[in-house]
Scaffold this motif. Sequence first.
Motif, PDB file in Angstrom:
ATOM      1  N   ALA A 116       0.821  -1.214   0.000  1.00 50.75           N
ATOM      2  CA  ALA A 116       0.000   0.000   0.000  1.00 50.75           C
ATOM      3  C   ALA A 116       0.853   1.261   0.000  1.00 50.75           C
ATOM      4  CB  ALA A 116      -0.944  -0.009   1.201  1.00 50.75           C
ATOM      5  N   THR A 117       1.936   1.276   0.766  1.00 52.04           N
ATOM      6  CA  THR A 117       2.756   2.491   0.808  1.00 52.04           C
ATOM      7  C   THR A 117       3.415   2.759  -0.540  1.00 52.04           C
ATOM      8  OG1 THR A 117       4.611   1.178   1.676  1.00 52.04           O
ATOM      9  CG2 THR A 117       3.243   2.375   3.276  1.00 52.04           C
ATOM     10  N   VAL A 118       3.800   1.711  -1.242  1.00 52.41           N
ATOM     11  CA  VAL A 118       4.434   1.880  -2.555  1.00 52.41           C
ATOM     12  C   VAL A 118       3.402   2.291  -3.591  1.00 52.41           C
ATOM     13  CG1 VAL A 118       5.767   0.718  -4.359  1.00 52.41           C
ATOM     14  CG2 VAL A 118       6.279   0.287  -1.948  1.00 52.41           C
ATOM     15  N   CYS A 119       2.190   1.767  -3.481  1.00 56.22           N
ATOM     16  CA  CYS A 119       1.096   2.235  -4.337  1.00 56.22           C
ATOM     17  C   CYS A 119       0.933   3.744  -4.209  1.00 56.22           C
ATOM     18  CB  CYS A 119      -0.204   1.520  -3.959  1.00 56.22           C
ATOM     19  SG  CYS A 119      -1.686   2.271  -4.659  1.00 56.22           S
ATOM     20  N   TRP A 120       0.915   4.239  -2.975  1.00 60.59           N
ATOM     21  CA  TRP A 120       0.749   5.675  -2.747  1.00 60.59           C
ATOM     22  C   TRP A 120       1.967   6.467  -3.209  1.00 60.59           C
ATOM     23  CZ3 TRP A 120      -3.301   8.628  -1.960  1.00 60.59           C
ATOM     24  CH2 TRP A 120      -4.503   7.993  -1.601  1.00 60.59           C
ATOM     25  N   LEU A 121       3.139   5.852  -3.133  1.00 65.23           N
ATOM     26  CA  LEU A 121       4.333   6.518  -3.674  1.00 65.23           C
ATOM     27  C   LEU A 121       4.187   6.713  -5.174  1.00 65.23           C
ATOM     28  CD1 LEU A 121       7.219   7.603  -3.351  1.00 65.23           C
ATOM     29  CD2 LEU A 121       8.034   5.245  -3.669  1.00 65.23           C
ATOM     30  N   GLY A 122       3.708   5.687  -5.885  1.00 69.23           N
ATOM     31  CA  GLY A 122       3.499   5.809  -7.318  1.00 69.23           C
ATOM     32  C   GLY A 122       2.469   6.874  -7.653  1.00 69.23           C
ATOM     33  N   LEU A 123       1.351   6.882  -6.938  1.00 67.61           N
ATOM     34  CA  LEU A 123       0.328   7.901  -7.158  1.00 67.61           C
ATOM     35  C   LEU A 123       0.884   9.294  -6.882  1.00 67.61           C
ATOM     36  CD1 LEU A 123      -2.708   6.119  -5.465  1.00 67.61           C
ATOM     37  CD2 LEU A 123      -2.445   6.569  -7.918  1.00 67.61           C
ATOM     38  N   THR A 124       1.651   9.404  -5.811  1.00 63.08           N
ATOM     39  CA  THR A 124       2.226  10.700  -5.443  1.00 63.08           C
ATOM     40  C   THR A 124       3.212  11.187  -6.488  1.00 63.08           C
ATOM     41  OG1 THR A 124       1.933  10.196  -3.098  1.00 63.08           O
ATOM     42  CG2 THR A 124       3.506  11.932  -3.645  1.00 63.08           C
ATOM     43  N   GLN A 125       4.054  10.286  -6.995  1.00 64.02           N
ATOM     44  CA  GLN A 125       4.980  10.677  -8.064  1.00 64.02           C
ATOM     45  C   GLN A 125       4.225  11.144  -9.298  1.00 64.02           C
ATOM     46  OE1 GLN A 125       7.932   7.876  -9.290  1.00 64.02           O
ATOM     47  NE2 GLN A 125       9.337   8.373  -7.626  1.00 64.02           N
ATOM     48  N   ALA A 126       3.152  10.437  -9.643  1.00 62.12           N
ATOM     49  CA  ALA A 126       2.383  10.822 -10.825  1.00 62.12           C
ATOM     50  C   ALA A 126       1.823  12.231 -10.679  1.00 62.12           C
ATOM     51  CB  ALA A 126       1.256   9.812 -11.065  1.00 62.12           C
ATOM     52  N   VAL A 127       1.219  12.514  -9.540  1.00 61.12           N
ATOM     53  CA  VAL A 127       0.610  13.827  -9.327  1.00 61.12           C
ATOM     54  C   VAL A 127       1.682  14.907  -9.225  1.00 61.12           C
ATOM     55  CG1 VAL A 127      -0.804  15.208  -7.750  1.00 61.12           C
ATOM     56  CG2 VAL A 127      -1.455  12.856  -8.271  1.00 61.12           C
ATOM     57  N   THR A 128       2.790  14.602  -8.566  1.00 59.28           N
ATOM     58  CA  THR A 128       3.865  15.588  -8.420  1.00 59.28           C
ATOM     59  C   THR A 128       4.500  15.913  -9.765  1.00 59.28           C
ATOM     60  OG1 THR A 128       4.315  14.806  -6.173  1.00 59.28           O
ATOM     61  CG2 THR A 128       6.028  16.117  -7.239  1.00 59.28           C
ATOM     62  N   LEU A 129       4.840  14.885 -10.533  1.00 62.62           N
ATOM     63  CA  LEU A 129       5.442  15.122 -11.848  1.00 62.62           C
ATOM     64  C   LEU A 129       4.454  15.808 -12.783  1.00 62.62           C
ATOM     65  CD1 LEU A 129       7.364  11.757 -12.280  1.00 62.62           C
ATOM     66  CD2 LEU A 129       8.405  14.023 -12.119  1.00 62.62           C
ATOM     67  N   GLY A 130       3.187  15.410 -12.721  1.00 62.37           N
ATOM     68  CA  GLY A 130       2.190  16.037 -13.568  1.00 62.37           C
ATOM     69  C   GLY A 130       2.013  17.512 -13.262  1.00 62.37           C
ATOM     70  N   ASN A 131       2.177  17.895 -12.009  1.00 67.58           N
ATOM     71  CA  ASN A 131       2.074  19.295 -11.620  1.00 67.58           C
ATOM     72  C   ASN A 131       3.354  20.067 -11.885  1.00 67.58           C
ATOM     73  OD1 ASN A 131      -0.453  20.400 -10.011  1.00 67.58           O
ATOM     74  ND2 ASN A 131      -0.304  18.208  -9.541  1.00 67.58           N
TER      75      ASN A 131
END
Length: 414
Positions: free
Chosen positions: A385-400
Motif C-alpha cells: 500500500a505504501t508503494v502504491c501511494w508513492l506511485g500515485l504521489t509521483q504521478a501527481v507531483t510530476l504532472g504538476n
Amino acid sequence: MAEVERLQTIQQLQFEARDKAERLLRLWFARQLDLLTGQVTLTPRPVSLNSFNGTYEQDGERYFFKTHVEEQSALSEYYHAELLHEAGYNMVLPLRVVRQEGRQMVIYPLVRWPVMFDLMRAVETGTPSPVPAQTLVAAERRACERLLEIYRATGRLSSADEHATAPVHQLFWHRLTGGRLSSFYRGQAIPLPRVAGSDQEEIRFEDLLRCRWVVNGEALSRTLGELLEEAQNRLHPRQAALTVIGHGDAHFGNVFLEGERDYLYFDPAFAGRHAALLDVVKPLYHNVFASWMYFPRETAQTLTLSVALHRGRDGERLEVTHTYQPAPIRQAILTTKLRTLLRPLLTWLRDEGALPADWERWLALALLCCPLLTINLLDHGRIPATVCWLGLTQAVTLGNLGLLPWHELLADGE
C-alpha cells in the motif's frame, strides 16, 4: 492452447511457475514459429513489467528472445531495429521477428555484455559491481552526446497525420485512452496507509481524482482528474512536430554496456519517428525515479510514507509525506541527462523554431504516465500500500511540477 497463444499467460507464469512457463513457451515456439528448440530458459526480471525474455538452444547455439504482451496494442509494427541502426544507433539487430497481433516475438543473437539495469542496481544497493559508478555516468554522458547528434541528423518536420502513427504514443496517450487507465483504476478502492486516529481505510479512485494534494508540505495546484484530462488533450498523437528517429523506450533494461563504454540498444518495440521531447521521457523517468516500481517490497522496507485525508468546504485534500529519494547514482544520471541531452535539445528546438510553447506541460504530463500506467498500482499481490501511494504521489507531483525542481540544470536552455 488459446491461453498459450496469447503469451500473456507465459509472462505471468514466469514469476510463479517458471518450469511450466518454459514448457509452454517451447510448445509456442514449435506451433507458431515451426522452431524445434532444445533448452528454453526464461529470465524473470523486475524490469519485465509487460514482457518476458530468455534464451533457447538450437543446434548447439544459444539465442536470446523477447516479447511484449500489451493487451491494448495500437501498434502495426513492433520492431524497428534496422531503422535505428541506419540512423546511427548502436543496435543489437534481430535475426527473426514475428509481427502478428498479440504475438510479437523477436529473436536476437545472444549478447554477453552486462545490462545497464543490473549494473545500476548493484551500485544503487552497494553490492559488488564489475563496473564503478563513474564509468556508468561517463557512459551515460557519451550516450547523450551521441543521441543529440542523431536527433540533429534525423530531425525534420512531420505532419499531424504522420506523427499520429508513431509507435511511441502507445506508451502515453493510448494508455490513457485505450483502456489501460480504466482497467487498472476505474471503480477501484485504494487502501490508505493506517494513520493513528483515522477510521478511513480506503478511498475510491473516482473520489481520488477530485482531491487536492499537499506533498511533503508543498501544495500542488492540479488534481489527478484535472491532470488526466489535460494529458488526454495535450498528448494527443495528431500534432505536427519536429520529429527524430528515436528508440522511444530506452530504459536501462533495454541497454547493454558494451566494453564498459558504449550503450548497445535492443528491443526497439516503440521505435520510430516521433517528437524528440517524447523520446527522452521513458529513460528519464525509469532510469532515475522508478526503483520502487521494479523492487516494490524492498522499497517498502525502507520507505516512510503517510497519507492523511481531510474533508472541508472546499472539498477533500490529501496530505502525503514520504522519504523516497533516488539513489546518488540515479541523481548523477539525472544531472548528466539534463545537462548533456535535454538542455542542448531545448536550445536546438528553439533555434529551429520548433520548441512548443507548452513544452514544460507536455513533458510533465508525459512523465505522469510513467508511474501511473506502466504497471497497475492496485496489484495488491505485488505492490504494498505504501508503494502504491508513492506511485500515485509521483504521478501527481510530476504532472504538476514536471522538471521544475531541476530548472537550474536547464538554465542555459531556457
